[in-house]
Design an enzyme around this catalytic site. Structure first.
Site, PDB file in Angstrom:
ATOM      1  N   TYR A 144      25.070   6.708 -11.701  1.00 53.23           N
ATOM      2  CA  TYR A 144      25.808   6.996 -13.060  1.00 53.23           C
ATOM      3  C   TYR A 144      25.863   8.513 -13.145  1.00 53.23           C
ATOM      4  O   TYR A 144      24.946   9.302 -12.736  1.00 53.23           O
ATOM      5  CB  TYR A 144      24.658   6.401 -14.105  1.00 53.23           C
ATOM      6  CG  TYR A 144      24.968   6.757 -15.667  1.00 53.23           C
ATOM      7  CD1 TYR A 144      24.447   7.680 -16.096  1.00 53.23           C
ATOM      8  CD2 TYR A 144      26.097   6.315 -16.070  1.00 53.23           C
ATOM      9  CE1 TYR A 144      24.391   8.155 -17.689  1.00 53.23           C
ATOM     10  CE2 TYR A 144      26.406   6.508 -17.573  1.00 53.23           C
ATOM     11  CZ  TYR A 144      25.686   7.423 -18.085  1.00 53.23           C
ATOM     12  OH  TYR A 144      26.037   7.759 -19.516  1.00 53.23           O
ATOM     13  N   ASP A 239      25.165  15.184  -7.805  1.00 51.85           N
ATOM     14  CA  ASP A 239      24.896  15.083  -9.290  1.00 51.85           C
ATOM     15  C   ASP A 239      23.237  15.187  -9.396  1.00 51.85           C
ATOM     16  O   ASP A 239      22.485  14.205  -9.000  1.00 51.85           O
ATOM     17  CB  ASP A 239      25.279  13.849  -9.882  1.00 51.85           C
ATOM     18  CG  ASP A 239      25.018  13.755 -11.366  1.00 51.85           C
ATOM     19  OD1 ASP A 239      25.456  12.672 -11.925  1.00 51.85           O
ATOM     20  OD2 ASP A 239      24.348  14.537 -11.661  1.00 51.85           O
ATOM     21  N   LYS A 267      18.973  17.805 -18.129  1.00 51.17           N
ATOM     22  CA  LYS A 267      17.889  17.381 -18.320  1.00 51.17           C
ATOM     23  C   LYS A 267      16.693  18.683 -18.171  1.00 51.17           C
ATOM     24  O   LYS A 267      16.905  19.310 -19.041  1.00 51.17           O
ATOM     25  CB  LYS A 267      17.351  16.347 -17.469  1.00 51.17           C
ATOM     26  CG  LYS A 267      18.112  15.046 -17.662  1.00 51.17           C
ATOM     27  CD  LYS A 267      17.890  13.771 -16.748  1.00 51.17           C
ATOM     28  CE  LYS A 267      18.824  12.838 -16.847  1.00 51.17           C
ATOM     29  NZ  LYS A 267      18.811  11.865 -18.021  1.00 51.17           N
TER      30      LYS A 267
END
Ligand code: KE4
Length: 432
Positions: A144, A239, A267
């Site tokens: 994802y 990523d 994050k």
């Protein structure tokens, strides 16, 4: 367990917010039940509207490596807020956080901040396409990268056929430029480069996967991706939105000594405030507007409050002992849970790197989406709710990773292990 206030809060939310949540995974759809509404966090603990207290292993899906309301982060945000919340001009705070990112992430010597991980990955793909002049990208089934159109794609009928949209609203034209391959299969990547020679701009990968649950690359896989992209003049995008500053100060690329061309972050880099980032070699990053032709922008990119939270967080992470302690604490948790699952004869496969971990309730190994989907999600849902009732907040989905913070104590870990033992006994006691 009384959850009346969360239940009525959810009813209220559903009257004005799509689905009652601002991000789908929060709705508890995959574990069942009504989502718990939180009102406060402190250290490793969360407090819900019905005054239940939980040990938190979600940590806002990864950002809170220092725990909730860490004093130095709150102090930094408060001080920044007193001077105004946004100027829409360059500020030195952006350079300070960028200097920390460039110092910590081995492959980055220029960075651009965004307000989310999705913006970072969308921008990284546009940068790769613009830099190479090519259209196609390779991503991996189950990985994802946020909700950008290029990523919401399912594998086509055959591994090498064009992707198909896996969300309404994504056009076949967009899907056609995304090739979906199985994770951990370097041969499939080599075949795709042969089939689409000269057309592939980039490979984007979660180098340690956290969005299928946690899945690790088999030996040599990441190096194969590095070699194949180099050989075919394509860019390798790591990523590291979830793994950046989590599994090591410089993320997976720091642990595995493999340098991608572009890294995306999120994050932890924002310390719990909205920050994403993408970066790489200056030669690639200078293609971005205003120096270069590839456009990318954002009203609140580099927001002073978010920069302050990120600076305070990354500064705290300069203390290398933090990673040793996180490793030790997550090892204690993993060992204790392994003992509990073995005691009850639970089929399970656990993975862990640093303070990021996951247990699949199925036999291993779990190496890709196909094997991850064998996990017993019904049992996971039961386990989730039994743990919730014992004051432990796990990810409300089998296909997520768990996290530890510097605020978790050995008491928290030992309570969690005891709660798991009791929870599984309760599940088996109920089996008709
Ligand atoms: P955001 O747009 O949610 O900040 O970042 C997207 C993203 C990109 N890349 C990776 C590797 C990610 O894990 C994420 C977001 N992670 C999910 C958790 N699985 C965020 C939780 C949510 O969607 O609410």
């Amino acid at each position: 367990m009384r959850l009346e206030r969360s239940i009525s809060a959810f009813a209220r939310a559903r009257r004005v917010i799509a689905g009652g949540v601002n991000s789908p995974v929060r709705a508890f759809k995959s574990v069942g039940g009504s989502p718990v509404f939180m009102k406060a966090g402190a250290g490793a603990h969360l407090f819900d509207l019905d005054d239940h207290e939980y040990i938190d292993y979600v940590l806002s899906w990864g950002p809170l490596i220092l725990g909730h309301a860490h004093p130095s982060v709150i102090k930094a945000i408060t001080a920044a807020a007193a001077k105004g919340t946004s100027f829409g001009t360059p500020t030195e705070a952006e350079s300070e956080l960028a200097e920390l990112v460039c110092a910590m992430v081995p492959s980055i010597d220029r960075v651009r901040f965004t307000s989310s991980g999705t913006e970072a990955t969308m921008s990284a793909v546009r940068l790769a396409r613009g830099f190479t002049g090519r259209d196609r990208i390779i991503k991996f089934a189950g990985c994802y990268h946020g909700h950008g159109d290029s990523f919401l794609i399912a594998a086509g009928s055959g591994a090498l056929t064009n992707g198909v949209p896996n969300s309404p609203g994504v056009t076949p034209g967009t899907a056609a430029d995304t090739i979906i391959l199985p994770f951990n299969d370097a041969q499939a990547v080599a075949a795709a480069f042969e089939r689409y020679a000269g057309e592939i701009a980039a490979v984007i990968v979660e180098p340690y996967v956290g969005n299928m649950g946690m899945i690790l690359p088999i030996d040599g896989y990441l190096q194969s991706l590095r070699d194949l992209t180099k050989k075919n003049d394509a860019l390798l995008i790591f990523d590291e939105v979830m793994t950046g500053f989590r599994v090591a100060p410089g993320g997976v690329q720091d642990r595995e000594h493999i340098l991608p061309d572009i890294t995306t972050l999120g994050k932890i880099v924002g310390g719990g405030l909205p920050v994403g980032a993408f970066g790489g070699h200056a030669q690639i990053m200078q293609s971005l507007s205003p120096d270069g032709p590839i456009y990318q922008a954002g009203t609140l990119s580099g927001n002073p409050l978010a920069m302050a939270a990120g600076i305070a967080t990354l500064r705290a992470l300069q203390d290398g002992a933090i990673y040793e302690r996180l490793e030790e604490m997550s090892g204690r948790l993993a060992g204790g849970l392994q003992t509990v699952f073995d005691k009850h004869g639970i089929k399970h496969q656990s993975y862990r790197r640093g303070s990021m971990f996951c247990t699949f309730f199925c036999e291993g190994p779990v190496t890709d989406l196909e094997s991850a989907l064998k996990a017993d999600t019904v049992f996971y849902g039961k386990f989730f709710h039994e743990m919730l009732g014992r004051g432990v907040y796990l990810a409300p989905s089998q296909f997520e990773a768990g996290f530890l913070s510097t605020a978790h104590t050995t008491q928290d870990i030992d309570h969690t292990i005891a709660a798991a033992d009791d929870a599984i006994a309760a599940i088996f006691a109920r089996v008709p």
